[in-house]
Write a protein that holds these residues in place. Structure first.
Motif, PDB file in Angstrom:
ATOM      1  N   LYS A  20       0.830  -1.211   0.000  1.00 21.83           N
ATOM      2  CA  LYS A  20       0.000   0.000   0.000  1.00 21.83           C
ATOM      3  C   LYS A  20       0.864   1.260   0.000  1.00 21.83           C
ATOM      4  N   SER A  21       2.029   1.179  -0.607  1.00 25.83           N
ATOM      5  CA  SER A  21       2.947   2.310  -0.687  1.00 25.83           C
ATOM      6  C   SER A  21       2.612   3.174  -1.893  1.00 25.83           C
ATOM      7  N   LYS A  22       2.935   4.440  -1.773  1.00 28.23           N
ATOM      8  CA  LYS A  22       2.682   5.364  -2.872  1.00 28.23           C
ATOM      9  C   LYS A  22       3.924   5.585  -3.739  1.00 28.23           C
ATOM     10  N   THR A  23       5.107   5.290  -3.185  1.00 36.19           N
ATOM     11  CA  THR A  23       6.343   5.515  -3.933  1.00 36.19           C
ATOM     12  C   THR A  23       7.179   4.241  -3.977  1.00 36.19           C
ATOM     13  N   ILE A  24       8.047   4.186  -4.966  1.00 37.61           N
ATOM     14  CA  ILE A  24       8.947   3.039  -5.089  1.00 37.61           C
ATOM     15  C   ILE A  24       9.921   3.008  -3.911  1.00 37.61           C
ATOM     16  N   THR A  25      10.396   4.171  -3.508  1.00 28.43           N
ATOM     17  CA  THR A  25      11.334   4.242  -2.379  1.00 28.43           C
ATOM     18  C   THR A  25      10.711   3.672  -1.116  1.00 28.43           C
ATOM     19  N   GLU A  26       9.489   4.077  -0.825  1.00 23.46           N
ATOM     20  CA  GLU A  26       8.790   3.570   0.361  1.00 23.46           C
ATOM     21  C   GLU A  26       8.584   2.061   0.254  1.00 23.46           C
ATOM     22  N   THR A  27       8.236   1.602  -0.927  1.00 22.81           N
ATOM     23  CA  THR A  27       8.033   0.165  -1.162  1.00 22.81           C
ATOM     24  C   THR A  27       9.315  -0.615  -0.896  1.00 22.81           C
ATOM     25  N   LEU A  28      10.430  -0.109  -1.413  1.00 20.40           N
ATOM     26  CA  LEU A  28      11.702  -0.805  -1.223  1.00 20.40           C
ATOM     27  C   LEU A  28      12.132  -0.796   0.239  1.00 20.40           C
ATOM     28  N   LYS A  29      11.876   0.300   0.946  1.00 25.65           N
ATOM     29  CA  LYS A  29      12.196   0.338   2.380  1.00 25.65           C
ATOM     30  C   LYS A  29      11.406  -0.725   3.132  1.00 25.65           C
ATOM     31  N   ILE A  30      10.110  -0.801   2.856  1.00 24.79           N
ATOM     32  CA  ILE A  30       9.253  -1.797   3.515  1.00 24.79           C
ATOM     33  C   ILE A  30       9.738  -3.207   3.186  1.00 24.79           C
ATOM     34  N   ALA A  31      10.060  -3.451   1.923  1.00 21.63           N
ATOM     35  CA  ALA A  31      10.515  -4.785   1.508  1.00 21.63           C
ATOM     36  C   ALA A  31      11.824  -5.160   2.188  1.00 21.63           C
ATOM     37  N   LEU A  32      12.756  -4.219   2.263  1.00 22.10           N
ATOM     38  CA  LEU A  32      14.049  -4.516   2.889  1.00 22.10           C
ATOM     39  C   LEU A  32      13.914  -4.726   4.389  1.00 22.10           C
ATOM     40  N   ILE A  33      13.090  -3.939   5.045  1.00 24.06           N
ATOM     41  CA  ILE A  33      12.855  -4.125   6.482  1.00 24.06           C
ATOM     42  C   ILE A  33      12.248  -5.504   6.731  1.00 24.06           C
ATOM     43  N   SER A  34      11.267  -5.861   5.918  1.00 25.16           N
ATOM     44  CA  SER A  34      10.620  -7.166   6.067  1.00 25.16           C
ATOM     45  C   SER A  34      11.606  -8.308   5.834  1.00 25.16           C
ATOM     46  N   TYR A  35      12.434  -8.179   4.808  1.00 24.40           N
ATOM     47  CA  TYR A  35      13.434  -9.205   4.521  1.00 24.40           C
ATOM     48  C   TYR A  35      14.429  -9.334   5.675  1.00 24.40           C
ATOM     49  N   ASN A  36      14.927  -8.209   6.156  1.00 27.57           N
ATOM     50  CA  ASN A  36      15.894  -8.242   7.265  1.00 27.57           C
ATOM     51  C   ASN A  36      15.291  -8.903   8.498  1.00 27.57           C
ATOM     52  N   ARG A  37      14.046  -8.578   8.812  1.00 26.21           N
ATOM     53  CA  ARG A  37      13.383  -9.185   9.973  1.00 26.21           C
ATOM     54  C   ARG A  37      13.245 -10.687   9.803  1.00 26.21           C
ATOM     55  N   SER A  38      12.846 -11.127   8.606  1.00 30.59           N
ATOM     56  CA  SER A  38      12.659 -12.568   8.391  1.00 30.59           C
ATOM     57  C   SER A  38      13.987 -13.313   8.513  1.00 30.59           C
ATOM     58  N   GLN A  39      15.069 -12.704   8.045  1.00 32.26           N
ATOM     59  CA  GLN A  39      16.376 -13.342   8.162  1.00 32.26           C
ATOM     60  C   GLN A  39      16.826 -13.430   9.618  1.00 32.26           C
ATOM     61  N   LYS A  40      16.537 -12.399  10.406  1.00 30.03           N
ATOM     62  CA  LYS A  40      16.893 -12.417  11.825  1.00 30.03           C
ATOM     63  C   LYS A  40      16.101 -13.496  12.557  1.00 30.03           C
ATOM     64  N   ILE A  41      14.840 -13.675  12.183  1.00 29.17           N
ATOM     65  CA  ILE A  41      14.020 -14.727  12.794  1.00 29.17           C
ATOM     66  C   ILE A  41      14.590 -16.103  12.444  1.00 29.17           C
ATOM     67  N   LYS A  42      15.008 -16.283  11.200  1.00 29.19           N
ATOM     68  CA  LYS A  42      15.629 -17.555  10.800  1.00 29.19           C
ATOM     69  C   LYS A  42      16.897 -17.815  11.600  1.00 29.19           C
ATOM     70  N   GLN A  43      17.720 -16.780  11.768  1.00 25.16           N
ATOM     71  CA  GLN A  43      18.961 -16.919  12.539  1.00 25.16           C
ATOM     72  C   GLN A  43      18.647 -17.281  13.989  1.00 25.16           C
ATOM     73  N   LEU A  44      17.622 -16.669  14.544  1.00 20.03           N
ATOM     74  CA  LEU A  44      17.227 -16.973  15.913  1.00 20.03           C
ATOM     75  C   LEU A  44      16.765 -18.424  16.028  1.00 20.03           C
ATOM     76  N   GLY A  45      16.014 -18.878  15.029  1.00 24.01           N
ATOM     77  CA  GLY A  45      15.565 -20.267  15.018  1.00 24.01           C
ATOM     78  C   GLY A  45      16.733 -21.241  14.998  1.00 24.01           C
ATOM     79  N   VAL A  46      17.736 -20.943  14.200  1.00 26.10           N
ATOM     80  CA  VAL A  46      18.926 -21.791  14.135  1.00 26.10           C
ATOM     81  C   VAL A  46      19.650 -21.771  15.477  1.00 26.10           C
TER      82      VAL A  46
END
Length: 68
Positions: A20-46
């Motif tokens: 629901k972003s209006k700009t590409i920059t905002e979209t990429l920020k949201i995507a990168l934050i989400s990716y970083n969080r998911s990777q940290k959760i995977k690391q925690l699981g390991v």
């Protein structure tokens, strides 16, 4: 940081729609934050798999402590 990247228009459009972003920059920020969080959760699981959590009290002991 300024970045030039070649990303398919369909991928950007879908990400903008889902986030629901209006700009590409905002979209990429949201995507990168989400990716970083998911990777940290995977690391925690390991980490938990390598060194499982140990509980000091049993379930019944916790119930008894909570009732005090």
């Amino acid at each position: 940081m300024k970045v030039t990247a070649i990303i398919p228009d369909e991928l950007i459009a879908e990400a903008m729609d889902l986030s629901k972003s209006k700009t590409i920059t905002e979209t990429l920020k949201i995507a990168l934050i989400s990716y970083n969080r998911s990777q940290k959760i995977k690391q925690l699981g390991v980490a938990v798999l390598n060194e499982p959590l140990a509980f000091k009290y049993s379930a019944q002991e916790m119930r008894d402590l909570n009732r005090e």
